[in-house]
Write an enzyme that holds these catalytic residues in place. Structure first.
Site, short mmCIF file in Angstrom:
data_model
loop_
_atom_site.label_atom_id
_atom_site.label_comp_id
_atom_site.label_asym_id
_atom_site.label_seq_id
_atom_site.Cartn_x
_atom_site.Cartn_y
_atom_site.Cartn_z
N GLU A 263 7.63 -21.93 7.55
CA GLU A 263 7.88 -21.10 8.74
C GLU A 263 8.85 -21.74 9.72
OE1 GLU A 263 4.83 -21.82 12.26
OE2 GLU A 263 3.84 -20.87 10.55
N GLU B 90 0.81 -1.22 0.00
CA GLU B 90 0.00 0.00 0.00
C GLU B 90 0.84 1.27 0.00
OE1 GLU B 90 -3.10 0.35 -0.40
OE2 GLU B 90 -3.93 -1.65 -0.05
#
Length: 304
Positions: A117, A86
């Site tokens: 992960e 953004e």
């Protein structure tokens, strides 16, 4: 790393308030969730001094040519990618300045990448590919505070001399121990036990909102509360750009359109031209001299 023990994590505890959530009406269900969500902002509030410290240190490093890089896995990683994505349209920065890295790569944004992960080495490889330096900031995102990928990334970043920040939702976590600044809004047990995409995810999003917005304000990307480095890349943003120029200068839409046409829709330059009464080239030189800060450039003119 020690064997995994989730039972001691607040984020994995059972929420006594929601034990019967599967038996209540739909309205009562969402009321319960709403009440739990109200706790999130209060948890973030306790971390404001650390968030402010992070903003100041990150902005200082970016002024020296550094970048802001988020790393995380699962929901936490996606939130980092979201916040980073953004920044270019909102503040007109390059896609390199704020980046999000998620364990397992781009595919993991849309579909869980099993096992990604759990690898500290994978995070090191991912950061090495970014050629990080001591001017960069690495923010490790892990609701649990025990994700090996994030631990490995922060540890490597620290070795390079980069600023390390953690955003977790458990106190005294393994991830926090690897960070120079540890931000840990403890939101309590989730509505659905262990579903950290809920309150924990919301808390992380609020923290990231503050960090990226605060840094961009420090970089002169905001004048008053207006996003003056907006990229007008579609019809909605073109109209928003006109509105921003109007609000910042007091001119009408027709005049704002004319000013934006002169600057190829460089919103900041159009605003500064109108406020300073300088021509395009003079205004650009003055803004560049003041590192893009409209207020500082105007103050310099007033002081003459």
């Amino acid at each position: 790393m020690e064997s995994l023990n989730l039972k001691n994590l607040t984020t994995e505890s059972r929420n006594e308030t929601t034990i019967n959530i599967d038996k209540v009406s739909t309205l009562e269900m969402v009321k319960i969730m709403n009440d739990e969500d109200k706790k999130v902002a209060n948890a973030v509030e306790k971390e404001l001094p650390k968030i402010a410290k992070a903003i100041d240190m990150i902005a200082e490093r970016i002024h020296r040519g550094g970048r802001l890089i988020y790393i995380g896995a699962g929901t936490s990683g996606r939130l980092g990618v979201l916040d980073a994505s953004e920044c270019p349209p909102t503040y007109g920065v390059s896609e390199e300045l704020v980046q999000g890295i998620i364990a397992g790569g781009k595919e993991a944004i849309f579909r869980a990448k099993e096992g990604a992960e759990d690898s500290e080495e994978l995070a090191v490889e991912d950061l090495k590919s970014k050629n990080i330096t001591e001017n960069d900031t690495i923010i490790g995102l892990a609701a649990s505070g025990r994700t090996p990928y994030v631990i490995g990334g922060l540890r490597y970043a620290d070795q390079i001399g980069a600023l390390t920040v953690s955003v977790t939702c458990n106190e005294n976590s393994d991830v926090a121990k690897e960070a120079y600044i540890s931000i840990a809004p403890v939101v309590g047990p989730e509505v659905v036990t262990g579903s950290t995409r809920l309150k924990s995810g919301t808390a992380q999003k609020l923290v990231l909102n503050m960090i990226s917005t605060g840094v961009m304000i420090k970089l002169g990307k905001v004048y008053g509360n207006l996003m003056v480095d907006l990229r007008a890349t579609n019809e909605k943003l073109i109209e928003r750009a006109k509105g921003i120029v109007c609000k910042a200068t007091g001119i009408n839409m027709e005049e704002a359109t004319e000013a934006l046409n002169k600057t190829d829709y460089d919103v900041k330059l159009a605003i500064f031209m109108m406020l300073s009464k300088l021509n395009k080239d003079e205004a650009r030189i003055k803004l560049d001299k003041n590192k893009g800060y409209i207020a500082k450039a105007l103050q310099e003119i007033d002081n003459k």
